[in-house]
Write a protein that holds these residues in place. Structure first.
Motif, PDB file in Angstrom:
ATOM      1  N   THR A 221       0.856  -1.183   0.000  1.00  0.00           N
ATOM      2  CA  THR A 221       0.000   0.000   0.000  1.00  0.00           C
ATOM      3  C   THR A 221       0.891   1.231   0.000  1.00  0.00           C
ATOM      4  N   TRP A 222       0.521   2.223  -0.789  1.00  0.00           N
ATOM      5  CA  TRP A 222       1.296   3.463  -0.858  1.00  0.00           C
ATOM      6  C   TRP A 222       0.574   4.578  -0.107  1.00  0.00           C
ATOM      7  N   TYR A 223       1.372   5.395   0.590  1.00  0.00           N
ATOM      8  CA  TYR A 223       0.842   6.527   1.358  1.00  0.00           C
ATOM      9  C   TYR A 223       1.594   7.805   0.969  1.00  0.00           C
ATOM     10  N   ARG A 224       0.872   8.906   1.044  1.00  0.00           N
ATOM     11  CA  ARG A 224       1.514  10.210   0.911  1.00  0.00           C
ATOM     12  C   ARG A 224       1.179  11.029   2.148  1.00  0.00           C
ATOM     13  N   ASP A 225       2.228  11.416   2.875  1.00  0.00           N
ATOM     14  CA  ASP A 225       2.058  12.166   4.124  1.00  0.00           C
ATOM     15  C   ASP A 225       1.072  11.462   5.058  1.00  0.00           C
ATOM     16  N   GLY A 226       1.191  10.140   5.128  1.00  0.00           N
ATOM     17  CA  GLY A 226       0.375   9.347   6.042  1.00  0.00           C
ATOM     18  C   GLY A 226      -0.997   8.984   5.550  1.00  0.00           C
ATOM     19  N   PRO A 228      -3.484   7.201   2.551  1.00  0.00           N
ATOM     20  CA  PRO A 228      -3.385   6.279   1.416  1.00  0.00           C
ATOM     21  C   PRO A 228      -3.637   6.979   0.091  1.00  0.00           C
ATOM     22  N   LEU A 229      -2.923   6.519  -0.919  1.00  0.00           N
ATOM     23  CA  LEU A 229      -3.049   7.117  -2.251  1.00  0.00           C
ATOM     24  C   LEU A 229      -4.204   6.528  -3.055  1.00  0.00           C
ATOM     25  N   ALA A 230      -4.934   5.614  -2.491  1.00  0.00           N
ATOM     26  CA  ALA A 230      -5.935   4.879  -3.271  1.00  0.00           C
ATOM     27  C   ALA A 230      -6.907   5.802  -3.990  1.00  0.00           C
ATOM     28  N   GLY A 231      -7.365   6.870  -3.305  1.00  0.00           N
ATOM     29  CA  GLY A 231      -8.337   7.761  -3.916  1.00  0.00           C
ATOM     30  C   GLY A 231      -7.765   8.605  -5.041  1.00  0.00           C
ATOM     31  N   ARG A 232      -6.434   8.751  -5.085  1.00  0.00           N
ATOM     32  CA  ARG A 232      -5.826   9.611  -6.095  1.00  0.00           C
ATOM     33  C   ARG A 232      -5.252   8.804  -7.266  1.00  0.00           C
ATOM     34  N   SER A 253       7.094  -6.919  -5.613  1.00  0.00           N
ATOM     35  CA  SER A 253       7.635  -5.646  -6.083  1.00  0.00           C
ATOM     36  C   SER A 253       6.476  -4.703  -6.382  1.00  0.00           C
ATOM     37  N   SER A 254       6.584  -3.454  -5.911  1.00  0.00           N
ATOM     38  CA  SER A 254       5.526  -2.471  -6.136  1.00  0.00           C
ATOM     39  C   SER A 254       6.156  -1.163  -6.611  1.00  0.00           C
ATOM     40  N   THR A 255       5.592  -0.580  -7.671  1.00  0.00           N
ATOM     41  CA  THR A 255       6.126   0.652  -8.264  1.00  0.00           C
ATOM     42  C   THR A 255       5.054   1.728  -8.301  1.00  0.00           C
ATOM     43  N   LEU A 256       5.401   2.891  -7.746  1.00  0.00           N
ATOM     44  CA  LEU A 256       4.521   4.057  -7.808  1.00  0.00           C
ATOM     45  C   LEU A 256       4.988   4.945  -8.950  1.00  0.00           C
ATOM     46  N   MET A 257       4.099   5.222  -9.929  1.00  0.00           N
ATOM     47  CA  MET A 257       4.424   6.047 -11.094  1.00  0.00           C
ATOM     48  C   MET A 257       3.664   7.372 -11.008  1.00  0.00           C
ATOM     49  N   PHE A 258       4.413   8.459 -11.200  1.00  0.00           N
ATOM     50  CA  PHE A 258       3.806   9.788 -11.170  1.00  0.00           C
ATOM     51  C   PHE A 258       3.252  10.093 -12.559  1.00  0.00           C
TER      52      PHE A 258
END
Length: 299
Positions: A221-226, A228-232, A253-258
C-alpha cells in the motif's frame, strides 16, 4: 464422652486395570455411626455404602478421589440431637497404558525467527505418567524430544512440515499422532526507497519502486504524508506490482508512477512534494520504507 466421627483412610491406593480395590474407612464416634457413605469426585452418580470401598474389575475411568463420609447423631442431656459428620479421602490410581495421543495446537503456526511450542498428551493419560517421543515425518530414528512439550527455537522456513508424537509408559504405548506446522514470515523490506529524491517541476517518468518479502504474500500500500493514495490513483498516480516466488517467502515488487489523466501538462507538479511511504502488510505484521520527495519550482 459424646463426639462426632473421627475418620481416617489410607492416602492412596494403586491397582492394575482389571484388578480389585478394597479400602477400609476407619471411624471412631460416640454414639456409633448411623451411616457410612463413599462418593467419587466428579461422579455424582457414584454412591457406595459401608465401611469398605470395594471396586472389582477396575478400569482407568474409575481412578479418582474417593471420599468416605461418616455421620452420627449426638444427643447431649437435655438437648436436641445434633448431626455430626466426618470424612477422609483416598486417591485411587489405576495402572494402565496411555491411550491415543493428541497434539495442541491442532493447527500450529510458527513465525520465522521466533519460537513455537507443540504440546503432546494422551487420552486416557496412562499411569504411571507417560513419557513421549517426538520426530519428523520420514525420520522416526531422529528423536527431537522426550518431554510433553516440543519447543522449536528459532523457527526457520525449513521447520515447516509434519511432526509426530507418541506417549508410552512401562505398560505400553499409545497410538502416535501428527500435526502439520505452517511457518509464516513477517514482512521485511528487500529493496527500500531512497531517503530523499529531488526533481524539478515538469520532470517526466519518475517511478518509485520498493520490494518486500513475507509469508503469506504481503500486500503493498502506498501513502503520501500518512494518507493512502488509493483515492488519487488513476488521476495523478499509478501503481503496478508483481509477485516473485522466493525461497522461504514470497517477494513482492511495487512501483509508484507519477502519471495520470490529472497531469494535464505532464510531469511532476510542485504539489507532489511530500513523504511517500511504501508499506507491506500480511497476517503476521508490516514493514515500511519512506522517501522525501522535493519538487523544485519557480515562485
Amino acid at each position: 464422652m459424646l463426639h462426632g466421627p473421627r475418620v481416617s483412610v489410607i492416602p492412596a491406593q494403586e491397582a492394575e486395570e482389571g484388578g480389585e480395590v478394597v479400602v477400609e474407612c476407619r471411624a471412631e464416634s460416640e454414639p456409633p455411626p448411623t451411616s457410612v457413605l463413599w462418593s467419587l469426585a466428579g461422579r455424582p452418580d457414584f454412591h457406595q455404602s459401608g465401611r469398605f470401598l470395594s471396586l472389582a474389575n477396575v478400569t482407568h475411568r474409575e481412578a479418582g478421589l474417593y471420599t468416605c463420609t461418616v455421620v452420627n447423631m449426638v444427643e447431649p442431656s437435655g438437648q436436641e440431637a445434633r448431626r455430626r459428620e466426618g470424612n477422609a479421602t483416598v486417591k485411587v490410581e489405576v495402572r494402565h497404558a496411555p491411550g491415543p495421543a493428541f497434539i495442541e495446537p491442532v493447527q500450529p503456526v510458527g513465525i520465522e525467527g521466533k519460537s513455537v511450542e507443540l504440546r503432546c498428551g494422551a487420552s486416557p493419560p496412562g499411569f504411571p505418567a507417560p513419557q513421549y517421543q517426538w520426530w519428523r515425518a520420514g525420520r522416526p530414528q531422529e528423536i527431537l524430544g522426550r518431554g510433553a512439550s516440543l519447543i522449536l527455537r528459532p523457527v526457520r522456513a525449513a521447520s515447516a512440515g509434519s511432526y509426530h508424537c507418541q506417549p508410552f509408559n512401562s505398560l505400553g504405548r499409545g497410538s502416535p499422532v501428527a500435526v502439520e506446522l505452517a511457518v509464516v514470515q513477517e514482512p521485511r523490506i528487500v529493496t527500500g526507497l531512497p531517503t530523499q529524491v529531488v526533481r524539478r517541476a515538469g520532470t517526466q517518468g519518475l517511478n518509485l519502486t520498493c520490494v518486500g518479502k513475507g509469508r503469506p504474500a504481503p500486500t503493498p500500500t502506498w501513502y503520501r504524508d500518512g494518507q493512502p493514495l488509493a483515492g488519487r490513483e488513476g488521476r495523478y498516480y499509478r501503481v503496478e506490482g508483481r509477485d516473485i516466488e522466493g525461497q522461504g517467502g514470497l517477494t513482492v515488487s511495487s512501483t509508484l508512477m507519477f502519471a495520470g489523466q490529472g497531469r494535464t501538462e505532464g510531469g511532476l507538479r510542485h504539489q507532489d512534494s511530500g513523504e511517500f511511504t511504501c508499506q507491506f502488510d500480511n497476517s503476521v505484521g508490516r514493514a515500511q520504507s519512506a522517501v522525501a520527495l522535493k519538487v523544485e519550482h519557480a515562485p
